[in-house]
Design a protein around this motif. Sequence first.
Motif, PDB file in Angstrom:
ATOM      1  N   GLU A   6     103.600  76.048  -8.903  1.00 33.09           N
ATOM      2  CA  GLU A   6     102.845  74.799  -8.816  1.00 33.09           C
ATOM      3  C   GLU A   6     101.875  74.769  -7.641  1.00 33.09           C
ATOM      4  N   ARG A  10      97.994  74.018  -8.395  1.00 27.28           N
ATOM      5  CA  ARG A  10      97.514  72.714  -7.894  1.00 27.28           C
ATOM      6  C   ARG A  10      96.258  72.897  -7.045  1.00 27.28           C
ATOM      7  N   ARG A  14      92.490  71.459  -7.947  1.00 28.36           N
ATOM      8  CA  ARG A  14      91.839  70.545  -7.005  1.00 28.36           C
ATOM      9  C   ARG A  14      90.454  71.044  -6.606  1.00 28.36           C
ATOM     10  N   HIS A  17      88.294  71.649 -10.711  1.00 25.31           N
ATOM     11  CA  HIS A  17      88.279  70.743 -11.859  1.00 25.31           C
ATOM     12  C   HIS A  17      87.460  69.503 -11.528  1.00 25.31           C
ATOM     13  N   ALA A  19      87.850  66.462 -12.287  1.00 26.83           N
ATOM     14  CA  ALA A  19      88.626  65.267 -11.954  1.00 26.83           C
ATOM     15  C   ALA A  19      89.103  65.286 -10.500  1.00 26.83           C
ATOM     16  N   SER A  21      91.930  66.114  -9.365  1.00 23.98           N
ATOM     17  CA  SER A  21      93.346  65.815  -9.186  1.00 23.98           C
ATOM     18  C   SER A  21      94.158  66.645 -10.164  1.00 23.98           C
ATOM     19  N   PHE A  22      95.445  66.694  -9.927  1.00 22.78           N
ATOM     20  CA  PHE A  22      96.336  67.506 -10.755  1.00 22.78           C
ATOM     21  C   PHE A  22      97.242  66.587 -11.565  1.00 22.78           C
ATOM     22  N   PRO A  23      97.342  66.790 -12.891  1.00 27.13           N
ATOM     23  CA  PRO A  23      98.175  65.917 -13.723  1.00 27.13           C
ATOM     24  C   PRO A  23      99.665  66.199 -13.550  1.00 27.13           C
ATOM     25  N   ALA A  24     100.491  65.332 -14.089  1.00 23.86           N
ATOM     26  CA  ALA A  24     101.940  65.551 -14.107  1.00 23.86           C
ATOM     27  C   ALA A  24     102.216  66.673 -15.095  1.00 23.86           C
ATOM     28  N   ALA A  25     102.505  67.844 -14.607  1.00 24.55           N
ATOM     29  CA  ALA A  25     102.623  69.036 -15.448  1.00 24.55           C
ATOM     30  C   ALA A  25     104.042  69.264 -15.926  1.00 24.55           C
ATOM     31  N   SER A  28     102.682  75.081 -16.731  1.00 26.82           N
ATOM     32  CA  SER A  28     101.356  75.586 -16.377  1.00 26.82           C
ATOM     33  C   SER A  28     101.324  77.081 -16.591  1.00 26.82           C
ATOM     34  N   SER A  49     100.717  68.739 -20.118  1.00 28.39           N
ATOM     35  CA  SER A  49     101.140  67.529 -19.437  1.00 28.39           C
ATOM     36  C   SER A  49     101.814  66.561 -20.407  1.00 28.39           C
TER      37      SER A  49
END
Length: 52
Positions: A6, A10, A14, A17, A19, A21-25, A28, A49
Motif C-alpha cells: 500500500e 499510495r 498521489r 493521478h 484526483a 487522493s487514494f481510494p479505499a482499496a 491493488s 475499490s
Amino acid sequence: MDIVAEASERELVRQHHYAGSFPAARLSVGLYRKTGVAPAALVGVGVFSVPM
C-alpha cells in the motif's frame, strides 16, 4: 503485474493521478517495467475499490 504494498501504490497515485487522493482499496495490482538489468520499476497501479 503483481500485488503491491500500500505504501508504494499510495505514493504513486498521489503523485500522478488527477484526483490527487487514494481510494479505499480492497486490492491493488502494480504494473512494472523491466528494462535490461535494472530492477523493475513500478509504473502504474490498478486499484479495486468499494464499490467496484
